[in-house]
Design an enzyme around this catalytic site. Structure first.
Site, mmCIF file in Angstrom:
data_model
loop_
_atom_site.group_PDB
_atom_site.id
_atom_site.type_symbol
_atom_site.label_atom_id
_atom_site.label_comp_id
_atom_site.label_asym_id
_atom_site.label_seq_id
_atom_site.Cartn_x
_atom_site.Cartn_y
_atom_site.Cartn_z
ATOM 1 N N HIS A 167 0.809 -1.214 0.000
ATOM 2 C CA HIS A 167 0.000 0.000 0.000
ATOM 3 C C HIS A 167 0.844 1.267 0.000
ATOM 4 C CE1 HIS A 167 -3.551 2.414 1.622
ATOM 5 N NE2 HIS A 167 -3.987 1.831 0.507
ATOM 6 N N LYS A 173 3.022 4.358 -1.118
ATOM 7 C CA LYS A 173 2.976 5.237 -2.293
ATOM 8 C C LYS A 173 4.155 6.197 -2.191
ATOM 9 C CE LYS A 173 -2.019 4.743 -2.339
ATOM 10 N NZ LYS A 173 -1.949 3.546 -1.483
ATOM 11 N N HIS A 184 -9.015 11.099 -0.073
ATOM 12 C CA HIS A 184 -8.267 9.856 -0.152
ATOM 13 C C HIS A 184 -6.975 10.001 0.642
ATOM 14 C CE1 HIS A 184 -5.915 6.552 -2.088
ATOM 15 N NE2 HIS A 184 -7.089 5.963 -2.011
ATOM 16 N N LYS A 206 -4.737 10.473 4.032
ATOM 17 C CA LYS A 206 -4.833 9.910 5.367
ATOM 18 C C LYS A 206 -3.933 10.736 6.288
ATOM 19 C CE LYS A 206 -4.926 6.289 2.234
ATOM 20 N NZ LYS A 206 -6.188 6.562 1.589
#
Length: 624
Positions: A282, A284, A510, A512
């Site tokens: 996950h 990025k 989107h 966090k």
């Protein structure tokens, strides 16, 4: 069956599936930590007259026609559920004056059935690919639905050939961030907003622009890729340069990813090892190697167009790191936050030959200007001192070592904001209000463990419905019914996604973020931007009487601590747009104070129908 609750009526499956995160119905996105927004509508056309035109979220923008047939890559991104969702973008379901499921819902409520709770105590992970609830595809309309006033006009549908609208001519005008930019924290550009709300924000084309450096080679770490789209984001002069893709796809998903890259021989792959079930890659991150130096970008966006279009995303962009002089020691180029050491350790955790040359390149550069701490997760079970290397125990260690207790800190709330929610157990003490809250409330060597307020920001159904994208925005907010019905206690923590003062309320998050704020929300004790959603898979969970921590997924973020910036606390920048690079205030990407859900609000659940009211494009949400 369905059930009334403090957050409205939810249609519940009769399935006995005990898994926490089931695969959504055909046409919805897989219940993974994050995926591109997609309509999950069944291909059905309304025959009833149009409903009243909704107030548009922004001024009308000229519609750009897409190719009559979508590209292979747009339909082959990630999971099977994502492919089905992409195909169904071509066939949105229009709002009808007699919503097709209203009658069924009302009838089912009257039978007094309770929640269909699973008997399983399995709290593992966020991703479990199983079949889901048997939501109806077609039902008869309600007999006495009230007819709406007819209007002739409606905003264009965001689906199919007209899904994307043209950005303004100056949308991709790049500019190098000022050298005195305090935090190097940026939001993404959002199509359809007033220009001032994109001032200081970045698009991926800006990041890859030659204004930031003469690129030689890059690495792209991510969860979800559209390879043809990604390649096209590079400027023409950089478009054929070597790119290494670090991903976690396996089997069919991996085959689809490799197929996407066949026309691009300069694209290579590195598969992350996922040895623990239900974990994901996950992270990025971009590693950009220039003729002039080296740069790191840690962000929250997938490498797909939907994530750079009308969503709120965040990123930290490093300074341009210069090359060290030859003969420098191994410890040269280290920052006060030990960012270089921690980045090398994170890359080494992949145990991948493809990353060895990048590890060597980083060693040769001076990263001493970095003022953030790296906060990573890598899959594994860790004991002893290794427990503090990754996940939320890593955050706890940093907060313990590099912050100081604050007078009255028990009144300083913790604020978490995310786009996906995992299973946390049947009561709050299992994880959230236990080990995770203890981490988030750590300040120096303080032993205070009071009942600190915790505010969790997650979009309501109405937030999604009235967003720029409309209901398809909910495709990137995968909170599933199967998880939600097991943790109703969580919903008392929920607050609205609200960004009115920043002008970004209608761009669904989107991004966090996690932070600790003063009671009046004018100061921050710390701030995190990360890929980690609210889940044990991302942050880790203690096992074996707290002697071991288990982490399922790769995640990456950065921690801002005031001490690294010569401050005691961060002042909150009240109005971050237009961005002022020289400001000492931190640009929090949502409004403060957080607004608690009202009794009429309900959290977005992505795999149930919403057909009581149309979204901003006149469509409804019907998983099929």
């Amino acid at each position: 069956m369905s059930q009334d609750s403090q957050h409205g009526k939810w249609t519940i499956s009769d399935s006995d599936d005990d898994n926490d995160e089931a695969l959504p119905p055909s046409g919805t996105r897989q219940s993974n930590p994050d995926q591109p927004a997609a309509s999950s509508h069944s291909p059905r056309r309304s025959t009833s007259p149009p409903v009243p035109k909704l107030e548009p979220a922004s001024a009308p923008v000229e519609v750009k026609a897409e190719p009559a047939q979508p590209s292979v890559s747009s339909l082959a991104i990630g999971s099977e559920a994502r492919q089905l969702a992409a195909k169904n973008l071509l066939n949105p379901v229009k709002y009808e004056t007699s919503p097709s499921l209203a009658g069924k819902r009302k009838k089912e409520v009257s039978d007094g059935s309770g929640w269909a709770l699973s008997d399983s105590d399995d709290d593992d992970g966020d991703v479990k690919a199983n079949s889901v609830s048997n939501l109806p595809k077609k039902v008869s309309p309600a007999p006495k639905a009230k007819k709406a006033k007819v209007e002739d006009e409606r905003p264009p549908s965001p689906h199919g050939r007209t899904y994307y609208i043209d950005e303004p001519e100056d949308f991709f005008e790049s500019s190098i961030p000022c050298l005195n930019d305090t935090y190097r924290f940026y939001l993404n550009k959002v199509t359809g907003l007033d220009r001032k709300y994109n001032n200081g924000a970045l698009h991926i084309k800006d990041i890859l622009s030659p204004l930031f450096g003469t690129l030689k080679e890059s690495v792209q770490f991510n969860y979800c890729f559209d390879i043809p789209w990604m390649v096209n984001q590079f400027p023409p002069e950089f478009r054929d340069l070597p790119v290494l893709i670090v991903h976690g796809d396996k089997r069919e998903a991996k085959a689809r990813l490799l197929k996407q890259a066949q026309p691009f021989p300069h694209v290579r792959f590195c598969q992350a090892k996922l040895d623990i079930a239900f974990g994901t890659h996950h992270t990025k991150m971009m590693l950009l190697w220039y003729e002039e130096g080296f740069r790191v970008v840690i962000l929250t966006s997938n490498l797909i167009r939907a994530d750079w279009y009308q969503k709120t995303q965040g990123m930290w962009m490093s300074p341009l790191f210069p090359l060290l002089t030859k003969g420098s020691s191994e410890s040269a180029g280290e920052s006060p936050t030990f960012f270089k050491r921690d980045l090398l350790e994170y890359l080494a955790s992949y145990r991948a030959q493809e990353l060895e040359e990048w590890i060597q390149r980083i060693k040769e550069h001076d990263l001493s200007e970095t003022r953030v701490y790296l906060l990573g997760s890598t899959p594994g079970r860790y004991v002893g001192a290794d427990m503090e290397r990754w996940g939320h125990l890593r955050l706890r260690k940093l907060l313990h070592d590099h912050t100081e207790p604050i007078p009255g800190e028990e009144r300083w709330p913790v604020i978490g904001q995310f786009s996906s929610i995992g299973s946390m157990g049947l009561d709050k003490t299992k994880w959230l209000a236990g080990e995770f809250q203890r981490t988030l409330t750590t300040l120096g060597k303080s032993s205070l463990r009071s009942d600190t307020p915790v505010h969790l920001l997650f979009p309501s159904v109405d937030d999604v419905r009235t967003s720029l994208e409309g209901y398809p925005a909910g495709g990137s907010l995968p909170y599933s019914l199967q998880t939600a019905q097991k943790q109703l206690w969580l919903h008392s923590y929920f607050h609205r996604w609200n960004a009115n003062t920043t002008g970004r309320s209608h761009a669904m998050p989107h991004i966090k973020t996690y932070m600790r704020a003063s009671p009046d929300f004018t100061e921050l004790a710390w701030f995190v931007v990360t890929s980690s959603n609210l889940s044990k898979a991302a942050w880790g969970a203690l096992e074996k009487s707290n002697t071991q921590v288990m982490v399922r997924s790769y995640e990456l973020g950065v921690l801002y601590l005031p001490s690294a910036f010569g401050m005691k606390t961060f002042p909150v920048l009240k109005d971050p747009f237009p961005v002022s690079s020289s400001s000492s205030g931190f640009p929090v990407p949502f409004d403060l104070p957080p607004v608690c859900y009202s009794p009429k609000d309900e959290p977005w659940i992505w795999n149930i129908p919403y057909n009581q009211a149309p979204d901003t494009h006149g469509n409804i949400w019907v998983p099929s």
